[in-house]
Structure formats: structure tokens, C-alpha cells
Design an enzyme around this catalytic site. Structure first.
Site, PDB file in Angstrom:
ATOM      1  CG  HIS A   1      -2.000  -1.043   1.127  1.00 59.31           C
ATOM      2  ND1 HIS A   1      -2.513  -1.688   2.219  1.00 59.31           N
ATOM      3  CD2 HIS A   1      -2.663  -1.522   0.038  1.00 59.31           C
ATOM      4  CE1 HIS A   1      -3.454  -2.545   1.804  1.00 59.31           C
ATOM      5  NE2 HIS A   1      -3.559  -2.462   0.489  1.00 59.31           N
TER       6      HIS A   1
ATOM      7  CD  GLU B   1      -0.591   0.655   4.390  1.00 59.41           C
ATOM      8  OE1 GLU B   1       0.094  -0.373   4.397  1.00 59.41           O
ATOM      9  OE2 GLU B   1      -1.840   0.637   4.293  1.00 59.41           O
TER      10      GLU B   1
ATOM     11  NE  ARG C   1      -6.308   0.181   0.337  1.00 59.49           N
ATOM     12  CZ  ARG C   1      -6.234  -0.492   1.494  1.00 59.49           C
ATOM     13  NH1 ARG C   1      -5.677   0.065   2.545  1.00 59.49           N
ATOM     14  NH2 ARG C   1      -6.709  -1.715   1.582  1.00 59.49           N
TER      15      ARG C   1
ATOM     16  CG  HIS D   1      -0.234  -3.786   5.388  1.00 60.31           C
ATOM     17  ND1 HIS D   1      -0.946  -3.370   4.303  1.00 60.31           N
ATOM     18  CD2 HIS D   1       0.214  -5.038   5.103  1.00 60.31           C
ATOM     19  CE1 HIS D   1      -0.945  -4.328   3.392  1.00 60.31           C
ATOM     20  NE2 HIS D   1      -0.254  -5.352   3.845  1.00 60.31           N
TER      21      HIS D   1
ATOM     22  CD  GLU E   1      -2.643  -2.909   9.148  1.00 66.18           C
ATOM     23  OE1 GLU E   1      -2.162  -1.765   8.963  1.00 66.18           O
ATOM     24  OE2 GLU E   1      -3.410  -3.461   8.338  1.00 66.18           O
TER      25      GLU E   1
HETATM   26 ZN   LIG Z   1      -1.965  -1.553   4.190  1.00 66.71          ZN
END
Ligand SMILES: [Zn+2]
Ligand SMILES: *[C@@H]1O[C@H](CO)[C@@H](O)[C@H](O)[C@H]1NC(C)=O
Ligand SMILES: *[C@@H]1O[C@H](CO)[C@@H](O)[C@H](O)[C@H]1NC(C)=O
Length: 416
Positions: free
Chosen positions: A171, A174, A227, A300, A376
């Protein structure tokens, strides 16, 4: 030659401020969604209020982080109040934080005090490849849709090690993910403590710092909060890009993915429609010895989670769920003990939201990699994608410590 000309053009574009999308006085609200009526109401207002989702609640009782431009804020707040939403303001002026992420004085060498461009990261890869030729083996999975190489490194101190595979920045916005993982690569090359030395010497690390190269460059040069990929499959040409982490070929489009070209979770016209994903899976299939990858990580931000399969259902758990949780606990505990940062772990569907067609699901179900995670990174929603550059080193240090804990826990479970 062409790349030189393109560079000059890109530089001109940047210095003239051409097409740079600005987010002056855009705000980010954290909005809790308590019932179906509230959920549907927000959905119905998405387009008219130009709401863009930073993080989406998928279960009632959770909150979404929603960004919107100044001209709709009053209407939006009135709507929230009239419909009894509980909400808070997270970011007052998104552009302010974006500016803080792009210092005027650029340091082009990697010191992890700034967010680096793709060119800077690749120049650094050249450097470590020539400086540590015995340890670093460069690889390229192929070119992106727009023709940029997608590069990775294999870090290996000796033969016969089990392997960990990490893809980062799938993404585009990020940025903390590629910053963190390049710092981690540096740590592996010059380990500063016995724990890191151990995981450097006794594990092979395959790392792709920027998988979505097109989106990443676009997020630097045009739209900071981009993204998706840059593949244009919308016949009207209105909406560009595939959510690459919905494009893998396992239960593609089953849940938590969209067939609307304009959605942030648009899964693409078909599974592996995007070369970034088809070449990634082909590389894992054909260039890494079958069975050697023991852990697969998709990096992420944000939210501070370690998420395992299943993504598509909360009603059942995969066979290796106990091992997945033990190893995730190893990661989280190590971080918490040393740095006090809390990472929550569990399956995607039970912890965060339902998803299918993501990398970790493919890694587990198609490739049989027993420990697959989406991790994340920071934060928990205060600044989200626009963390200040001062946070890079603290985040990278804690993740490094987390990986030491993760490897040790994997050994205890005999999955490494
Ligand atoms: Zn992501
Ligand atoms: C909001 O809450 C108040 C008080 O609890 C209630 O009277 C009202 O009907 C609610 N409004 C909506 C739109 O749900
Ligand atoms: C990769 O291998 C899996 C089986 O291990 C297979 O199902 C899949 O089609 C392969 N994908 C590519 C792109 O070669």
C-alpha cells in the site's frame, strides 16, 4: 538515458509544484459506528461529502478514520450530531503533517531521519549490495505496470537456514513500512546486539522494501495518500488502481474487497491482474526453494496489529492457529517488554475486519507457509499515515525487537 530524462521531468514537475494534490485543512475524524443505520448513512454520503477512508470499521461498535475536505466539514459534523454518532477529531490539518514529512533540506543518504524516495532506497540497495556481497544477494521480481523494477534483497550469512519472506509498502501511502524494513536490513548487516545477530546469522531474509513501486512514487510526487496500484482497468478512466492486497489468487473477491473501480479496496479485474502480484507469486514459486519459507510477512500501517488467517471468516480458525498465535505473542511481548508499545494479535476476521485475496491468506492456503501475518505498524490512529520522520527510528527499533521475539517463539513451536 530515458530514466535520466524522466528524472529531470519528474524534478521539474516537483519544483513547479505541478499536480501535487494538497490537503490544506483536510480533517480526519474518528467516527464510531454503532448500528446498521449509521453504517448505511455514512456509506450513502461517501461520494457527496468526498469522504475518504483511512481505516474502515467493518463491525458495529468499531470506528472508522475518515478524511474530508474543509468545504464539507460543517455538513458532516451536523450529520454526525443529528444521528447520534460518537466521534472525535484526530487531525485538524492533514497538509501540515504532510509538510512535516517532507523536509526542505533533503538528506539523500539513508539515515532514517527522513522518509526516502524510491530512488534513494534503490541507491542504498546498490550500496549495501556492493559493500556486503557475501551476505546480500539482490533480486528483482520483474517490473511494475509502469516499468519500474521491483527489487528485493536476500540476506543470508550461511547455507541451510530457514527463510522469512517480507513484502512491504504494498500500500503506497504506508511509508513507515519501507522505512522500517530498510532499517531492519541495516541491522541485519551490522547487528548491534546478540539477539539481532542470532536472527541475522541463522535465518535467511527475503525482503522487498517497496512492492508497489508505481503507487509509492505516485504518493511521493502527486498524491500523498494514494494506496492502490496504478493499473487503470476502469473503462471510463475515472478511477485508477487496484488494491494489491486484495489481488492475490485465494478466495479472490469473496469478502472485504470491492468490485467498484473507485473503492480503496478494489480487488482488480481478476485475481493476479496486477503484475506486481503475479510476479511476486511467480518469484516465490520459481526462485525460492519450495518449503524453505517458514514465515511470510506483509508489512502495513496503521493500527498496531499482528493479523493471521483467516481473513474471510471469523467462524473458524486455520489448523495452525495455535502456532500462529504463539509466534505473534512472541513478537508482541518482545516489543511491549522493551518499548511498551502494544500490538494486538489474532486472526484478521476476529480482530480487525474481514478480508480475502490478501498476501498472507495466499501464503498460508496456497503455499502452506504456516506462519503468515499482516503486521500493522504504528500508530493507533493519532496521525495514521502521516507520522513524523522522528518516529521512524523508534518504530524500526521496536519492530526489530519484535522480530527477535518472533523468531525465538517460532523455534519454540518448531515451525522454523
Ligand atoms: Zn496496508
Ligand atoms: C438520538 O438520541 C436521542 C436521545 O437518546 C433520541 O431521542 C433520538 O431519537 C436519537 N436520534 C436518532 C436519529 O437516532
Ligand atoms: C504458484 O504455486 C501454486 C502452488 O504452489 C499454484 O497454485 C499457483 O498457480 C502458482 N502461481 C504462479 C503465478 O505460478
Amino acid at each position: 538515458m530515458w530514466s535520466r530524462i524522466l528524472l529531470v521531468l519528474a524534478f521539474l514537475g516537483l519544483s513547479l509544484g505541478l499536480d501535487q494534490v494538497r490537503y490544506d485543512n483536510y480533517k480526519v475524524y474518528n467516527v464510531r459506528i454503532d448500528d446498521l443505520e449509521q453504517f448505511q448513512l455514512l456509506r450513502s454520503q461517501e461520494k457527496s461529502l468526498k469522504l475518504s477512508s483511512w481505516r474502515e470499521a467493518r463491525h458495529l461498535g468499531e470506528s472508522s478514520d475518515l478524511m474530508l475536505p474543509p468545504e464539507y466539514q460543517e455538513t458532516f459534523e451536523t450529520l454526525l450530531i443529528n444521528h447520534n454518532f460518537s466521534y472525535s477529531l484526530k487531525i485538524d490539518n492533514v497538509q501540515y503533517h504532510i509538510d512535516a514529512q517532507r523536509p526542505k533540506q533533503r538528506i539523500t543518504s539513508m539515515e532514517w531521519t527522513q522518509f526516502h524516495t524510491l530512488d534513494e532506497i534503490y541507491t542504498w540497495l546498490d550500496l549495501i549490495e556492493s559493500r556486503y556481497p557475501d551476505i546480500v544477494t539482490p533480486f528483482t521480481i520483474g517490473n511494475s505496470h509502469e516499468g519500474r523494477p521491483i527489487r528485493g534483497v536476500k540476506i543470508s550469512y550461511k547455507e541451510g537456514n530457514p527463510a522469512v519472506f517480507i513484502e512491504s509498502n504494498i500500500h503506497a501511502r504506508e511509508w513507515i513500512t519501507s522505512s522500517t524494513i530498510t532499517y531492519f536490513i541495516d541491522e541485519l548487516l551490522v547487528p548491534r546486539n546478540p539477539g539481532v545477530r542470532d536472527i541475522a546469522q541463522n535465518v535467511d531474509w527475503y525482503i522487498i522494501p517497496v512492492l508497489n513501486t508505481d503507487g509509492f512514487v505516485y504518493s511521493h510526487e502527486v498524491e500523498r495518500l494514494w494506496r492502490k496500484s496504478r493499473l487503470n482497468s476502469d473503462p471510463t478512466g475515472e478511477c485508477v488502481g487496484t488494491d494489491l492486497n486484495r489481488n492475490f489468487d485465494f478466495l479472490w473477491m469473496l469478502t472485504g474487497a470491492s468490485s467498484d473501480f473507485c473503492d480503496e479496496t478494489y480487488a482488480g479485474p481478476s485475481a493476479e491482474s496486477d503484475v506486481e502480484i503475479s510476479q511476486l507469486t511467480a518469484y516465490i514459486n520459481n526462485s525460492i526453494p519450495e518449503g524453505s519459507i517458514k514465515i511470510y510477512i506483509s508489512l502495513h500501517s496503521y493500527g498496531q496489529y499482528v493479523l493471521s488467517p483467516w481473513g474471510h471468516t471469523a467462524a473458524e480458525f486455520p489448523e495452525h492457529y495455535p502456532q500462529m498465535m504463539h509466534v505473534a505473542k512472541g513478537f508482541s511481548d518482545a516489543l511491549l517488554r522493551r518499548y511498551g508499545t502494544v500490538f494486538t494479535y489474532g486472526s484478521s476476521a476476529t480482530t480487525l475486519y474481514e478480508v480475502s485475496g490478501s498476501g498472507k491468506e495466499w501464503a498460508y492456503a496456497v503455499k502452506g507457509i504456516k506462519i503468515p501475518y499482516t503486521i500493522e505498524l504504528r500508530d493507533k490512529g493519532r496521525l495514521g499515515f502521516v507520522l513524523p520522520p522522528e518516529d521512524i527510528i523508534p518504530v524500526a527499533r521496536e519492530v526489530t525487537e519484535g522480530f527477535v521475539g518472533m523468531i525465538n517463539a517460532a523455534r519454540e513451536m518448531d515451525v522454523l
